[in-house]
Design a protein around this motif. Structure first.
Motif, PDB file in Angstrom:
ATOM      1  N   ASP A   1     -15.697 -20.205  29.986  1.00  0.00           N
ATOM      2  CA  ASP A   1     -16.186 -21.324  28.844  1.00  0.00           C
ATOM      3  C   ASP A   1     -16.033 -20.604  27.387  1.00  0.00           C
ATOM      4  OD1 ASP A   1     -16.720 -23.149  30.902  1.00  0.00           O
ATOM      5  OD2 ASP A   1     -18.852 -22.953  30.983  1.00  0.00           O
ATOM      6  N   MET A   2     -16.588 -19.494  27.390  1.00  0.00           N
ATOM      7  CA  MET A   2     -16.537 -18.769  25.981  1.00  0.00           C
ATOM      8  C   MET A   2     -14.754 -18.771  25.546  1.00  0.00           C
ATOM      9  SD  MET A   2     -18.226 -15.541  24.561  1.00  0.00           S
ATOM     10  CE  MET A   2     -17.310 -14.377  24.859  1.00  0.00           C
ATOM     11  N   ARG A   3     -14.181 -18.337  26.423  1.00  0.00           N
ATOM     12  CA  ARG A   3     -12.771 -18.005  26.265  1.00  0.00           C
ATOM     13  C   ARG A   3     -11.982 -19.494  25.992  1.00  0.00           C
ATOM     14  NH1 ARG A   3     -12.793 -12.905  25.565  1.00  0.00           N
ATOM     15  NH2 ARG A   3     -12.751 -11.632  27.551  1.00  0.00           N
ATOM     16  N   ARG A   4     -12.415 -20.419  26.522  1.00  0.00           N
ATOM     17  CA  ARG A   4     -11.839 -21.852  26.092  1.00  0.00           C
ATOM     18  C   ARG A   4     -12.407 -22.071  24.647  1.00  0.00           C
ATOM     19  NH1 ARG A   4     -12.362 -22.834  31.633  1.00  0.00           N
ATOM     20  NH2 ARG A   4     -14.455 -23.724  31.577  1.00  0.00           N
ATOM     21  N   ALA A   5     -13.667 -21.873  24.289  1.00  0.00           N
ATOM     22  CA  ALA A   5     -13.958 -22.229  23.098  1.00  0.00           C
ATOM     23  C   ALA A   5     -13.467 -21.365  22.135  1.00  0.00           C
ATOM     24  CB  ALA A   5     -15.614 -21.899  22.830  1.00  0.00           C
ATOM     25  N   GLN A   6     -13.351 -20.066  22.244  1.00  0.00           N
ATOM     26  CA  GLN A   6     -12.377 -19.248  21.312  1.00  0.00           C
ATOM     27  C   GLN A   6     -11.107 -19.661  21.229  1.00  0.00           C
ATOM     28  OE1 GLN A   6     -12.966 -15.483  23.487  1.00  0.00           O
ATOM     29  NE2 GLN A   6     -14.528 -14.748  21.974  1.00  0.00           N
TER      30      GLN A   6
ATOM     31  N   GLN B   1     -25.057 -15.337  27.162  1.00  0.00           N
ATOM     32  CA  GLN B   1     -24.843 -14.995  28.436  1.00  0.00           C
ATOM     33  C   GLN B   1     -23.301 -14.574  28.772  1.00  0.00           C
ATOM     34  OE1 GLN B   1     -26.058 -18.787  30.419  1.00  0.00           O
ATOM     35  NE2 GLN B   1     -28.011 -18.207  30.473  1.00  0.00           N
ATOM     36  N   ALA B   2     -22.417 -15.205  28.056  1.00  0.00           N
ATOM     37  CA  ALA B   2     -20.986 -14.847  28.434  1.00  0.00           C
ATOM     38  C   ALA B   2     -20.924 -13.239  27.438  1.00  0.00           C
ATOM     39  CB  ALA B   2     -20.103 -15.821  27.487  1.00  0.00           C
ATOM     40  N   GLU B   3     -21.571 -13.077  26.240  1.00  0.00           N
ATOM     41  CA  GLU B   3     -21.157 -11.848  25.800  1.00  0.00           C
ATOM     42  C   GLU B   3     -21.958 -10.785  26.619  1.00  0.00           C
ATOM     43  OE1 GLU B   3     -20.141 -10.694  22.596  1.00  0.00           O
ATOM     44  OE2 GLU B   3     -18.898 -12.228  22.723  1.00  0.00           O
ATOM     45  N   THR B   4     -22.988 -11.023  27.243  1.00  0.00           N
ATOM     46  CA  THR B   4     -23.487 -10.120  28.156  1.00  0.00           C
ATOM     47  C   THR B   4     -22.952  -9.883  29.107  1.00  0.00           C
ATOM     48  OG1 THR B   4     -25.828 -10.897  27.277  1.00  0.00           O
ATOM     49  CG2 THR B   4     -25.657  -9.751  29.318  1.00  0.00           C
ATOM     50  N   VAL B   5     -22.248 -10.720  29.820  1.00  0.00           N
ATOM     51  CA  VAL B   5     -21.404 -10.594  31.076  1.00  0.00           C
ATOM     52  C   VAL B   5     -20.126  -9.671  30.399  1.00  0.00           C
ATOM     53  CG1 VAL B   5     -19.690 -11.476  32.487  1.00  0.00           C
ATOM     54  CG2 VAL B   5     -21.998 -12.536  32.228  1.00  0.00           C
ATOM     55  N   LEU B   6     -19.441  -9.840  29.260  1.00  0.00           N
ATOM     56  CA  LEU B   6     -18.414  -9.100  28.770  1.00  0.00           C
ATOM     57  C   LEU B   6     -19.076  -7.634  28.449  1.00  0.00           C
ATOM     58  CD1 LEU B   6     -16.662 -11.757  26.674  1.00  0.00           C
ATOM     59  CD2 LEU B   6     -15.747 -10.636  28.799  1.00  0.00           C
TER      60      LEU B   6
ATOM     61  N   GLU C   1     -16.478 -23.080  14.813  1.00  0.00           N
ATOM     62  CA  GLU C   1     -15.878 -23.945  15.896  1.00  0.00           C
ATOM     63  C   GLU C   1     -16.508 -23.646  17.302  1.00  0.00           C
ATOM     64  OE1 GLU C   1     -13.605 -27.120  16.777  1.00  0.00           O
ATOM     65  OE2 GLU C   1     -13.859 -26.442  14.814  1.00  0.00           O
ATOM     66  N   ILE C   2     -16.650 -22.400  17.429  1.00  0.00           N
ATOM     67  CA  ILE C   2     -17.387 -21.899  19.008  1.00  0.00           C
ATOM     68  C   ILE C   2     -18.436 -22.466  19.053  1.00  0.00           C
ATOM     69  CG2 ILE C   2     -18.099 -20.022  20.003  1.00  0.00           C
ATOM     70  CD1 ILE C   2     -15.669 -18.309  18.905  1.00  0.00           C
ATOM     71  N   ALA C   3     -19.459 -22.687  18.012  1.00  0.00           N
ATOM     72  CA  ALA C   3     -20.827 -23.096  17.826  1.00  0.00           C
ATOM     73  C   ALA C   3     -20.886 -24.397  18.042  1.00  0.00           C
ATOM     74  CB  ALA C   3     -21.662 -22.691  16.472  1.00  0.00           C
ATOM     75  N   SER C   4     -19.918 -25.198  17.562  1.00  0.00           N
ATOM     76  CA  SER C   4     -19.889 -26.729  17.902  1.00  0.00           C
ATOM     77  C   SER C   4     -19.535 -27.115  19.318  1.00  0.00           C
ATOM     78  CB  SER C   4     -18.939 -27.365  16.980  1.00  0.00           C
ATOM     79  OG  SER C   4     -17.731 -27.128  17.367  1.00  0.00           O
ATOM     80  N   ILE C   5     -18.928 -25.992  20.048  1.00  0.00           N
ATOM     81  CA  ILE C   5     -18.689 -26.189  21.517  1.00  0.00           C
ATOM     82  C   ILE C   5     -19.441 -25.737  22.584  1.00  0.00           C
ATOM     83  CG2 ILE C   5     -16.628 -25.735  23.136  1.00  0.00           C
ATOM     84  CD1 ILE C   5     -14.634 -25.675  20.611  1.00  0.00           C
ATOM     85  N   LEU C   6     -20.099 -24.424  22.292  1.00  0.00           N
ATOM     86  CA  LEU C   6     -20.875 -23.686  23.222  1.00  0.00           C
ATOM     87  C   LEU C   6     -22.063 -23.206  22.580  1.00  0.00           C
ATOM     88  CD1 LEU C   6     -20.077 -22.541  25.888  1.00  0.00           C
ATOM     89  CD2 LEU C   6     -19.568 -20.329  24.508  1.00  0.00           C
ATOM     90  N   PRO C   7     -23.194 -24.028  23.359  1.00  0.00           N
ATOM     91  CA  PRO C   7     -24.634 -23.560  22.908  1.00  0.00           C
ATOM     92  C   PRO C   7     -24.816 -22.114  22.801  1.00  0.00           C
ATOM     93  CG  PRO C   7     -24.478 -24.904  24.736  1.00  0.00           C
ATOM     94  CD  PRO C   7     -23.022 -24.442  24.545  1.00  0.00           C
ATOM     95  N   TYR C   8     -25.622 -21.509  21.983  1.00  0.00           N
ATOM     96  CA  TYR C   8     -25.777 -20.153  21.782  1.00  0.00           C
ATOM     97  C   TYR C   8     -26.219 -19.526  23.128  1.00  0.00           C
ATOM     98  CZ  TYR C   8     -27.446 -15.712  19.866  1.00  0.00           C
ATOM     99  OH  TYR C   8     -27.495 -14.403  19.690  1.00  0.00           O
ATOM    100  N   ALA C   9     -27.141 -20.264  23.658  1.00  0.00           N
ATOM    101  CA  ALA C   9     -27.567 -19.615  25.152  1.00  0.00           C
ATOM    102  C   ALA C   9     -26.375 -19.093  25.734  1.00  0.00           C
ATOM    103  CB  ALA C   9     -28.475 -20.334  25.758  1.00  0.00           C
TER     104      ALA C   9
END
Length: 118
Positions: free
Chosen positions: A105-110, A75-80, A63-71
């Motif tokens: 954006d990542m939190r919304r996808a999660q 980037q969000a994982e790197t920031v965290l 579901e996350i992959a369908s909402i948020l592109p991997y790039a």
């Protein structure tokens, strides 16, 4: 001549549909297998290591992959990750608006994935 034109139109239509479907499939499958596995393993550690959680965690990353592109996910994982390090140099990752938007954006996808899968 009409048959040739009709056949050409059908071929063009079929090609356009195939290209469109392929680009959607590529967009939904741009996460590497290792990234998906890492997410599922971490999710299962957090939520329980059962077959049901395996299915739910796999659904979640899909579901996350369908909402948020991997790039953007990366980037969000790197920031965290950088936020966990601490120190003055890392304060940029805690306060920069760009970093905040990536994480939001990542939190919304999660959150969306949690609604759908859990």
């Amino acid at each position: 001549m009409k048959r040739l034109i009709c056949a050409f139109a059908v071929a063009c239509s079929t090609l356009a549909t195939a290209v469109s479907a392929q680009s959607v499939a590529d967009r939904l499958n741009d996460y590497p297998t290792a990234a998906r596995a890492d997410y599922v393993f971490a999710c299962m550690v957090t939520n329980g290591q059962t077959r049901e959680m395996l299915d739910r965690c796999a659904c979640s990353i899909d579901e996350i992959a369908s909402i948020l592109p991997y790039a953007k996910y990366l980037q969000a994982e790197t920031v965290l990750s950088m936020r966990r390090v601490g120190g003055e140099r890392m304060s940029f990752f805690k306060s920069a608006s760009m970093a905040e938007h990536l994480v939001a954006d990542m939190r919304r996808a999660q959150a969306e994935a949690e609604i759908v899968c859990f």
